[in-house]
Design an enzyme around this catalytic site. Sequence first.
Site, PDB file in Angstrom:
ATOM      1  N   ASP A  29     -32.585 -14.051 -33.366  1.00  0.00           N
ATOM      2  CA  ASP A  29     -31.447 -14.260 -34.256  1.00  0.00           C
ATOM      3  C   ASP A  29     -31.935 -14.174 -35.697  1.00  0.00           C
ATOM      4  O   ASP A  29     -32.721 -15.012 -36.155  1.00  0.00           O
ATOM      5  CB  ASP A  29     -30.831 -15.631 -33.979  1.00  0.00           C
ATOM      6  CG  ASP A  29     -29.501 -15.849 -34.690  1.00  0.00           C
ATOM      7  OD1 ASP A  29     -29.231 -15.157 -35.694  1.00  0.00           O
ATOM      8  OD2 ASP A  29     -28.735 -16.722 -34.247  1.00  0.00           O
ATOM      9  N   SER A  46     -22.644 -20.764 -34.292  1.00  0.00           N
ATOM     10  CA  SER A  46     -22.864 -20.486 -35.692  1.00  0.00           C
ATOM     11  C   SER A  46     -22.355 -21.644 -36.560  1.00  0.00           C
ATOM     12  O   SER A  46     -22.787 -22.776 -36.377  1.00  0.00           O
ATOM     13  CB  SER A  46     -22.220 -19.144 -36.046  1.00  0.00           C
ATOM     14  OG  SER A  46     -22.764 -18.607 -37.208  1.00  0.00           O
ATOM     15  N   HIS A  81     -27.777 -12.913 -32.796  1.00  0.00           N
ATOM     16  CA  HIS A  81     -26.761 -13.958 -32.987  1.00  0.00           C
ATOM     17  C   HIS A  81     -25.603 -13.702 -32.016  1.00  0.00           C
ATOM     18  O   HIS A  81     -24.532 -13.231 -32.400  1.00  0.00           O
ATOM     19  CB  HIS A  81     -26.298 -13.900 -34.442  1.00  0.00           C
ATOM     20  CG  HIS A  81     -25.630 -15.148 -34.928  1.00  0.00           C
ATOM     21  ND1 HIS A  81     -26.201 -16.401 -34.846  1.00  0.00           N
ATOM     22  CD2 HIS A  81     -24.408 -15.335 -35.518  1.00  0.00           C
ATOM     23  CE1 HIS A  81     -25.390 -17.292 -35.384  1.00  0.00           C
ATOM     24  NE2 HIS A  81     -24.292 -16.669 -35.788  1.00  0.00           N
TER      25      HIS A  81
END
Length: 651
Positions: free
Chosen positions: A304, A198, A335
């Site tokens: 995601d 991320s 994610h």
Amino acid sequence: MPKRMRFPTWRPLATAATAALTATLLTPAAADAAPRESRPVYSYDDAVREAVWVDTGLDEDGDGRTDRVAVDVVRPREPARQGRKIPVIMDASPYYSCCGRGNESQKKTYDADGDVVGMPLYYDNYFVPRGYAFVGVDLAGTNRSDGCVDVGGRSDVRSAKAVVDWLNGRARAYTTRTGGVRAEAGWSNGRTGMIGKSYDGTVANGVAATGVEGLETIVPIGAISSWYDYYFSQGAPLYDSGPDWLSHYVESPDARARCAAVQRALVEGAPRTGDRTPLWTARDYVRSAAKVRASVFAVHGLQDLNVRAQHLGPWWDALARHGVDRKIWLSQTGHVDPFDFRRAEWVRTLHRWFDHELLGYDNGIDREPMADIERHPDRWVTSAVWPPRGTRAATLRPAPGDRPGAGTLGPARGRGTAVFTDDPRLGETDWAARIDTATPDKAGFTTRPLTRDLRLAGSSRVTVTATPSTPTAHLSAVLVDLGPATIRDYADAGEGITTLADRTCWGASTTGDSACFKETRAKTADVGHTIVSRGWADLGHRASDGKGAPLTPGTPVTVTLDLAPTDHVVPAGHRLALIVAGTDQGLLEPPADTPTLTLNLARTFARVPFVGGTAAFARATSGAPAGLPAVTVPDGVREPRTASRVPEGGR
């Protein structure tokens, strides 16, 4: 800038000649004894744990002195005693104190002297005993660092780049945040690999795009490649806030008090109009792909909906154009970190990757297939390159069907129009569930049932010519596999995984830092359709300059939507659908108006990458499906949760 070469060719000529001579004198058995895997031969319990503060050369918080970022180091003690220098694995993050890392939201902990005791995740536990140092960097403005969070800009990137420079003897560091005693990285050989999920992986992308020497590889997991594309999709807002909100969310209390000027710059430079501004240009790492020296091992969930897969496609393609060595994993999850969806294989592969890229071991990983793709939950296939050789875009065109609401999709040019009205209460799963029914909120088009499997691999583009009824309008384009399947339930809170109570251990532990983490299993759903790829755009941002303008009601506008990359097989008996609609509920903010849009079907088409190109599509849609039973199919996954506005590290 010259490209990095594979490790065996990096050695100086004299060293290579000596190695070649030595190899001729060795017996086959001795030659085979060359190391292929680092072993856990060093004490983790006795590892050096220290903190240094690296000078970034910036004064973002305006206090009259250059900012220092906190760097927590865990490294084996023995190599330095033996006079050997070691490589570094680095995770630079804004989340070490505010939010935590990994599926269990771990935060750094410290002893009374301020040295790290508990380092989040398993990287230190696993790799320090194998002869690596692990470095956890607090980005500027977070935890124990000076400066301000500027969300992917100069301060964020310089926070981590300065540490790479320090590890290579090019930057200054100190033993305390404000003192003058220098700290040297004499134990480091300078060879650095960055990893992170991320935001952390995004920083790795940004540092690689500077071309900094010493950064040998990056492993970005679910990472951003252009911050504009995190907040907007071709002018259409994906969230109801901008980077100033995220900056405030992750900053330390001290930074919030000092960084009002940076906050103002984020607000003023990122207007909610969706226009591309200099602020966004400075945060677009794809533009600097030509500078990348490091190899890239990318991981992304094809479902995601936080750091959406749109971030992967342009970055991957740009790296390919510039000859960067690459590897990729594509999962069915949202994610989620690969440690939590394919743990044992991930740790094994990551270990071999770092051994090859940072230690120079000839373990063969560079000669293995480039891509691992999750075809079904926990069932993986490989591809020698990605997208596969022979993948070419085919042009598919929508056309009216035999009955209202059920258009066709194929190579022949369509005629006529299709009309829909934006309904922000509905989204892609609603549209797909009613694909064969005329509804006022979407235009849907499907192929006939396929007679053989058809594989999509790469990024599609959908060009739409539409006449709006209002001055503002958003568009969504969605590709859908119509037919029953069992998939990872990416719309669930776990985004495709369920966390269990049992733990497994990955490396060595101390009383303050356990290497044991909760196990997971795939969370699946039986569905009647699967969203394959999606894209969104603001119709007012159809110009190439990235500036929006009000629409003229009744005047047709043409826009091309860039869809997310995918790798998906539509099985024989299923249909492929294209849906064009307005606001995708939960994934896209609605426009100011409620437009009705009239599609000109003769000027609307999709370019879809099929393995085998147009010929593969023709074969898959010719003839009659033989022996395919009629089925009753369930609905799809639930409507996606409203997308998070934090590129978080959880899961």
